[in-house]
Write a protein that holds these residues in place. Structure first.
Motif, PDB file in Angstrom:
ATOM      1  N   PRO A 279      11.078   7.527 -13.262  1.00 11.99           N
ATOM      2  CA  PRO A 279      11.089   6.452 -12.270  1.00 11.99           C
ATOM      3  C   PRO A 279      10.199   6.778 -11.063  1.00 11.99           C
ATOM      4  CG  PRO A 279      13.094   7.741 -12.080  1.00 11.99           C
ATOM      5  CD  PRO A 279      12.318   8.313 -13.238  1.00 11.99           C
ATOM      6  N   TRP A 280       9.370   5.807 -10.657  1.00 10.78           N
ATOM      7  CA  TRP A 280       8.438   5.966  -9.545  1.00 10.78           C
ATOM      8  C   TRP A 280       8.464   4.716  -8.678  1.00 10.78           C
ATOM      9  CZ3 TRP A 280       5.430  10.304  -8.664  1.00 10.78           C
ATOM     10  CH2 TRP A 280       5.382  11.242  -9.689  1.00 10.78           C
ATOM     11  N   SER A 281       8.121   4.888  -7.399  1.00 14.78           N
ATOM     12  CA  SER A 281       7.936   3.728  -6.527  1.00 14.78           C
ATOM     13  C   SER A 281       6.642   3.913  -5.750  1.00 14.78           C
ATOM     14  CB  SER A 281       9.113   3.556  -5.556  1.00 14.78           C
ATOM     15  OG  SER A 281       9.060   4.514  -4.526  1.00 14.78           O
ATOM     16  N   ILE A 282       6.070   2.780  -5.362  1.00 18.21           N
ATOM     17  CA  ILE A 282       4.918   2.800  -4.476  1.00 18.21           C
ATOM     18  C   ILE A 282       5.267   1.913  -3.289  1.00 18.21           C
ATOM     19  CG2 ILE A 282       3.749   0.896  -5.686  1.00 18.21           C
ATOM     20  CD1 ILE A 282       1.070   2.281  -4.873  1.00 18.21           C
ATOM     21  N   GLU A 283       5.027   2.429  -2.088  1.00 18.28           N
ATOM     22  CA  GLU A 283       5.214   1.644  -0.874  1.00 18.28           C
ATOM     23  C   GLU A 283       3.850   1.455  -0.228  1.00 18.28           C
ATOM     24  OE1 GLU A 283       7.565   1.475   3.374  1.00 18.28           O
ATOM     25  OE2 GLU A 283       7.644   3.319   2.203  1.00 18.28           O
ATOM     26  N   TRP A 284       3.422   0.193  -0.165  1.00 14.08           N
ATOM     27  CA  TRP A 284       2.153  -0.179   0.453  1.00 14.08           C
ATOM     28  C   TRP A 284       2.420  -0.550   1.902  1.00 14.08           C
ATOM     29  CZ3 TRP A 284      -1.918   0.227  -2.819  1.00 14.08           C
ATOM     30  CH2 TRP A 284      -1.719   0.000  -4.186  1.00 14.08           C
TER      31      TRP A 284
ATOM     32  N   VAL B 229      -3.265   0.361   5.345  1.00 19.34           N
ATOM     33  CA  VAL B 229      -2.942   1.331   6.383  1.00 19.34           C
ATOM     34  C   VAL B 229      -2.476   2.627   5.743  1.00 19.34           C
ATOM     35  CG1 VAL B 229      -1.441   1.802   8.360  1.00 19.34           C
ATOM     36  CG2 VAL B 229      -2.381  -0.497   8.020  1.00 19.34           C
ATOM     37  N   GLY B 230      -1.745   2.503   4.645  1.00 18.78           N
ATOM     38  CA  GLY B 230      -1.274   3.683   3.929  1.00 18.78           C
ATOM     39  C   GLY B 230      -0.472   3.284   2.705  1.00 18.78           C
ATOM     40  N   ALA B 231      -0.248   4.239   1.847  1.00 19.32           N
ATOM     41  CA  ALA B 231       0.582   4.022   0.661  1.00 19.32           C
ATOM     42  C   ALA B 231       1.180   5.360   0.259  1.00 19.32           C
ATOM     43  CB  ALA B 231      -0.235   3.447  -0.488  1.00 19.32           C
ATOM     44  N   VAL B 232       2.404   5.292  -0.255  1.00 17.93           N
ATOM     45  CA  VAL B 232       3.073   6.498  -0.738  1.00 17.93           C
ATOM     46  C   VAL B 232       3.659   6.199  -2.104  1.00 17.93           C
ATOM     47  CG1 VAL B 232       4.924   8.168  -0.326  1.00 17.93           C
ATOM     48  CG2 VAL B 232       3.647   7.233   1.611  1.00 17.93           C
ATOM     49  N   VAL B 233       3.350   7.051  -3.069  1.00 19.51           N
ATOM     50  CA  VAL B 233       3.933   6.966  -4.404  1.00 19.51           C
ATOM     51  C   VAL B 233       4.916   8.124  -4.525  1.00 19.51           C
ATOM     52  CG1 VAL B 233       3.477   7.123  -6.883  1.00 19.51           C
ATOM     53  CG2 VAL B 233       1.883   5.894  -5.386  1.00 19.51           C
ATOM     54  N   THR B 234       6.161   7.792  -4.891  1.00 16.58           N
ATOM     55  CA  THR B 234       7.216   8.798  -4.904  1.00 16.58           C
ATOM     56  C   THR B 234       7.979   8.764  -6.227  1.00 16.58           C
ATOM     57  OG1 THR B 234       7.499   8.459  -2.522  1.00 16.58           O
ATOM     58  CG2 THR B 234       9.261   9.625  -3.666  1.00 16.58           C
ATOM     59  N   ARG B 235       8.274   9.939  -6.763  1.00 23.24           N
ATOM     60  CA  ARG B 235       9.144  10.027  -7.945  1.00 23.24           C
ATOM     61  C   ARG B 235      10.572   9.786  -7.467  1.00 23.24           C
ATOM     62  NH1 ARG B 235       9.003  12.458 -13.053  1.00 23.24           N
ATOM     63  NH2 ARG B 235       7.070  13.525 -12.590  1.00 23.24           N
ATOM     64  N   LEU B 236      11.254   8.830  -8.117  1.00 22.05           N
ATOM     65  CA  LEU B 236      12.619   8.491  -7.741  1.00 22.05           C
ATOM     66  C   LEU B 236      13.620   9.323  -8.529  1.00 22.05           C
ATOM     67  CD1 LEU B 236      12.219   4.606  -7.723  1.00 22.05           C
ATOM     68  CD2 LEU B 236      12.090   6.169  -5.774  1.00 22.05           C
ATOM     69  N   LYS B 237      14.835   9.406  -8.009  1.00 23.09           N
ATOM     70  CA  LYS B 237      15.888  10.148  -8.707  1.00 23.09           C
ATOM     71  C   LYS B 237      16.517   9.321  -9.802  1.00 23.09           C
ATOM     72  CE  LYS B 237      16.719  13.131  -4.865  1.00 23.09           C
ATOM     73  NZ  LYS B 237      17.550  13.670  -3.877  1.00 23.09           N
TER      74      LYS B 237
ATOM     75  N   PRO C 116     -13.796   4.752  -3.838  1.00 21.27           N
ATOM     76  CA  PRO C 116     -13.289   6.122  -3.768  1.00 21.27           C
ATOM     77  C   PRO C 116     -11.855   6.215  -4.266  1.00 21.27           C
ATOM     78  CG  PRO C 116     -13.300   5.114  -1.608  1.00 21.27           C
ATOM     79  CD  PRO C 116     -13.981   4.149  -2.537  1.00 21.27           C
ATOM     80  N   VAL C 117     -11.462   7.406  -4.697  1.00 23.98           N
ATOM     81  CA  VAL C 117     -10.083   7.648  -5.103  1.00 23.98           C
ATOM     82  C   VAL C 117      -9.217   7.572  -3.856  1.00 23.98           C
ATOM     83  CG1 VAL C 117      -8.490   9.364  -6.038  1.00 23.98           C
ATOM     84  CG2 VAL C 117     -10.747   9.050  -7.061  1.00 23.98           C
ATOM     85  N   LEU C 118      -8.139   6.791  -3.922  1.00 23.84           N
ATOM     86  CA  LEU C 118      -7.299   6.572  -2.755  1.00 23.84           C
ATOM     87  C   LEU C 118      -6.207   7.604  -2.593  1.00 23.84           C
ATOM     88  CD1 LEU C 118      -6.749   2.720  -2.962  1.00 23.84           C
ATOM     89  CD2 LEU C 118      -8.340   3.971  -1.525  1.00 23.84           C
ATOM     90  N   PHE C 119      -5.686   8.115  -3.702  1.00 23.20           N
ATOM     91  CA  PHE C 119      -4.484   8.916  -3.634  1.00 23.20           C
ATOM     92  C   PHE C 119      -4.769  10.394  -3.782  1.00 23.20           C
ATOM     93  CE2 PHE C 119      -3.029   4.732  -4.593  1.00 23.20           C
ATOM     94  CZ  PHE C 119      -1.880   4.621  -3.823  1.00 23.20           C
ATOM     95  N   THR C 120      -4.072  11.201  -2.993  1.00 26.09           N
ATOM     96  CA  THR C 120      -4.104  12.648  -3.132  1.00 26.09           C
ATOM     97  C   THR C 120      -2.727  13.073  -3.612  1.00 26.09           C
ATOM     98  OG1 THR C 120      -3.490  12.877  -0.815  1.00 26.09           O
ATOM     99  CG2 THR C 120      -5.835  12.975  -1.343  1.00 26.09           C
ATOM    100  N   ALA C 121      -2.680  14.071  -4.474  1.00 26.20           N
ATOM    101  CA  ALA C 121      -1.433  14.397  -5.164  1.00 26.20           C
ATOM    102  C   ALA C 121      -0.703  15.574  -4.536  1.00 26.20           C
ATOM    103  CB  ALA C 121      -1.723  14.712  -6.625  1.00 26.20           C
ATOM    104  N   ALA C 122       0.601  15.452  -4.516  1.00 21.92           N
ATOM    105  CA  ALA C 122       1.524  16.557  -4.277  1.00 21.92           C
ATOM    106  C   ALA C 122       2.467  16.534  -5.483  1.00 21.92           C
ATOM    107  CB  ALA C 122       2.280  16.350  -2.975  1.00 21.92           C
TER     108      ALA C 122
END
Length: 134
Positions: free
Chosen positions: A41-46, A110-118, A2-8
């Motif tokens: 620039p992006w980061s992912i926190e697993w 448990v979770g992951a967050v992908v964030t656009r960095l400044k 399944p697709v893991l990520f949902t987008a904002a």
């Protein structure tokens, strides 16, 4: 899978809690082959729970063209962060998998967050959270 990520707008999150038995062949703990990111620039926190069940579990964290190997010897919850500068927008693979076949152990996302960095930042860094019983 399944697709893991949902987008904002500037953040994508995943929240999956199924344990994966690491016994046997190389297998994925989490996999999203089609995450779409804009340039910049992006980061992912697993955040993963790992129980090596008396042995070791070798996990390979992949994000785009980055790979980070972590060898886990103690049960607990671990945080791994990877950052990258994406030259052009497009699809990015986000995946955690065993690095080799194992005789024991289990892991779960448990979770992951992908964030656009400044600002652009370097490759990966890993910061273990003090172990807790999974």
């Amino acid at each position: 899978s399944p697709v893991l990520f949902t987008a904002a707008a500037d953040e994508q999150t995943a929240d999956v809690a199924e344990w994966v038995d690491m016994t046997g062949r190389i297998k994925a703990v989490a996999d999203d082959p089609g995450m779409s990111l804009g340039a910049g620039p992006w980061s992912i926190e697993w955040l993963v729970d790992v129980n090596p069940e008396g042995g070791v579990v070798d996990l390979l964290f992949q994000w785009g063209d980055q790979e980070l190997l972590e060898v886990v010897r103690r049960p607990g919850r671990y945080s791994v962060t990877q950052s990258a500068q994406w030259a052009v927008g497009g699809h990015a693979r986000a995946r955690i998998q065993s690095f080799r076949p194992h005789f024991q152990g289990r892991a779960r996302l448990v979770g992951a967050v992908v964030t656009r960095l400044k600002q652009a930042s370097g490759q990966g860094s890993e910061a273990p959270i003090p172990p807790t019983e999974p």
